[in-house]
Design an enzyme around this catalytic site. Structure first.
Site, short mmCIF file in Angstrom:
data_model
loop_
_atom_site.label_atom_id
_atom_site.label_comp_id
_atom_site.label_asym_id
_atom_site.label_seq_id
_atom_site.Cartn_x
_atom_site.Cartn_y
_atom_site.Cartn_z
N GLY A 45 -20.88 -16.81 -29.26
CA GLY A 45 -20.54 -17.71 -28.14
C GLY A 45 -21.55 -18.84 -28.03
CG LEU A 72 -26.38 -19.04 -20.80
CD1 LEU A 72 -27.06 -19.66 -19.60
CD2 LEU A 72 -26.19 -17.55 -20.55
CG ASP A 120 -18.12 -20.35 -29.99
OD1 ASP A 120 -16.91 -20.13 -29.82
OD2 ASP A 120 -18.92 -20.47 -29.05
CE1 TYR A 143 -17.03 -13.15 -16.86
CE2 TYR A 143 -17.28 -13.53 -14.52
CZ TYR A 143 -17.79 -13.57 -15.79
OH TYR A 143 -19.06 -14.03 -15.99
CE LYS A 147 -19.27 -10.85 -18.53
NZ LYS A 147 -19.89 -10.85 -19.86
C1 AKB Z 1 -17.68 -17.66 -13.05
O1 AKB Z 1 -17.59 -18.44 -12.08
O2 AKB Z 1 -16.74 -16.96 -13.47
C2 AKB Z 1 -19.02 -17.52 -13.73
C3 AKB Z 1 -19.79 -16.39 -13.17
C4 AKB Z 1 -20.42 -16.50 -11.83
O3 AKB Z 1 -19.90 -15.38 -13.79
N1 AKB Z 1 -19.75 -18.74 -13.62
#
Ligand code: AKB
Length: 317
Positions: free
Chosen positions: A10, A15, A36, A141, A145
Site C-alpha cells: 500500500g 500514509l 501497491d 471497515y 479492523k
Molecule cells: C477513515 O476515515 O476511514 C480513516 C480512519 C479514521 O481510519 N481515515
C-alpha cells in the site's frame, strides 16, 4: 547486525507514500521494497506491483528480497467500504491474513498493521475514549479492523509474531490525498481554500473527530516500531491522540489566513459514520509504553498545510 529489509504494502496510499520515503531515509533506499496494486512510475527506489489478496505473490516478494519486516497499509476505508460491505470484508481480511500467514511461515520478524478509531461504536465513551473501551464498530471497515486487532494479538500469542498497531485518528497531510474515509474532509478543505474555491462539507459543523498531522502520524508509527519489544504491552492496537476539532473550528482557523474562504454544510451518509466515532482519544497507554507525544495542534498544522499547498498549487500569497 541484521539489516532490516522492509516490504511496504500500500505504498501509493495517503500514509504509505509518506511513510515509504521516511523509511527510505532511515534504512537506506535499497532496503525498502515498495508495493501497491497500481504502478507508481515516479517512484524513486524499488517498486513492485503486488495484489495482497494473492498470498503466493506476497510470498514471492518476501523470498526474492529476504524481507524481515512488513508494513501492511492496504485497506478499504470506512466510507468507500460501505458501498460494497461483503467485498470490503473479503478484501481487508484476506490481505491481512495473507500478510500474517506469509510472515509466520517465513523469516519476517516484525509487522506494522494499522487500525483505526473506526473500531469504536455505540458502547464506547465518545470523550477521551479509553484504550480498553468496548468495540462494537458500525462500519465494515471498523469491523475488519477490530477483527484484525484480535488476529494480531492471536499471532503474537500463538506464534510470537511481533505485530504492532496503532488506532489512527484521521490523518491530515499535504503530500497525499486520502481515499474513501470519513475524515477526508479535513484534507480536502485545505485544498479548496488554497485553490480559491468554497468548500462543501459532507459532515455538519459540530462533528468533532480526533485527527493527527501527517508528520506526527509517521513519527508515531516509527517510534512504535522502534520501541523495545518488552515495552509493547498492547498487542491489539494502541489508541493514539493528537488533536480534536470539528468542521467549523478548522474552517475558522483557515479563515484567519483566507479571509474570503466560504463553507457550506451538506452532510451525507458519512455523518452517520462520524456520529458513532470518538470525539477525543485517551492515549495514556501509548504515552506510558513507548513515550508517545504529539507535536502539532490545529493552529500549527493549519499554517503548515496552507504554506505547503500554496507551494504545490503555486498560489503563494
Ligand atoms: C477513515 O476515515 O476511514 C480513516 C480512519 C479514521 O481510519 N481515515
Amino acid at each position: 547486525m541484521i539489516t532490516d529489509t522492509i516490504l511496504i504494502i500500500g505504498a501509493n496510499g495517503q500514509l504509505g507514500s509518506v511513510l515509504t520515503k521516511e523509511l527510505q531515509l532511515i534504512h537506506g533506499k535499497s532496503n525498502i521494497i515498495a508495493t501497491d496494486v497500481y504502478l507508481n512510475s515516479n517512484f524513486d527506489g524499488t517498486f513492485e506491483l503486488l495484489d495482497a489478496t494473492d498470498i503466493k505473490a506476497i510470498q514471492k516478494i518476501v523470498t526474492k528480497y529476504s524481507i524481515n519486516q512488513i508494513y501492511h497499509l492496504a485497506a478499504i476505508l470506512s466510507a468507500k467500504g460501505e458501498e460494497k460491505p461483503l467485498w470490503t470484508w473479503d478484501m481487508n481480511m484476506k490481505m491481512m491474513l495473507n500478510v500474517f500467514e506469509v510472515a509466520r511461515l517465513s523469516n519476517v520478524k516484525k509487522i506494522f498493521f494499522p487500525s483505526s478509531i473506526a473500531v469504536f461504536g455505540d458502547d464506547a465513551p465518545l470523550i477521551s475514549t479509553p484504550q480498553s473501551a468496548f468495540l462494537n464498530p458500525a462500519t465494515v471497515y471498523g469491523i475488519s479492523k477490530a477483527a484484525g486487532e484480535n488476529w494480531a494479538q492471536y499471532y503474537f500469542i500463538k506464534y510470537g509474531l511481533d505485530i504492532r498497531s496503532i488506532r489512527y485518528p484521521g490523518v491530515i497531510g499535504y503530500q497525499s490525498m486520502p481515499g474513501g474515509g470519513t475524515t477526508d474532509y479535513a484534507v480536502d478543505i485545505y485544498h479548496s481554500a488554497v485553490k480559491g474555491e468554497s468548500y462543501s462539507c459532507f459532515l455538519n459543523a459540530e462533528t468533532k473527530l480526533p485527527m493527527i498531522y501527517m508528520e506526527d502520524a509517521i513519527r508515531a508509527t516509527i517510534e512504535l516500531m522502534q520501541a523495545p519489544i518488552e515495552n509493547i504491552k498492547t498487542r491489539t492496537s494502541y489508541n493514539l491522540g493528537a488533536m480534536s476539532f470539528n468542521p467549523s473550528e478548522i474552517f475558522d482557523e483557515i479563515k484567519k489566513l483566507y479571509l474570503n474562504f466560504e463553507i457550506e454544510y451538506n452532510p451525507d451518509f458519512r455523518q452517520t459514520i462520524a456520529d458513532k466515532w470518538p470525539k477525543s482519544i485517551d492515549d495514556s497507554e501509548a504515552q506510558k509504553d513507548w513515550g508517545w507525544k504529539p507535536r502539532f495542534n490545529l493552529k500549527s498544522m493549519t499554517s503548515l498545510m496552507l504554506k505547503k499547498l500554496e507551494e504545490k498549487y503555486n498560489t503563494i500569497k
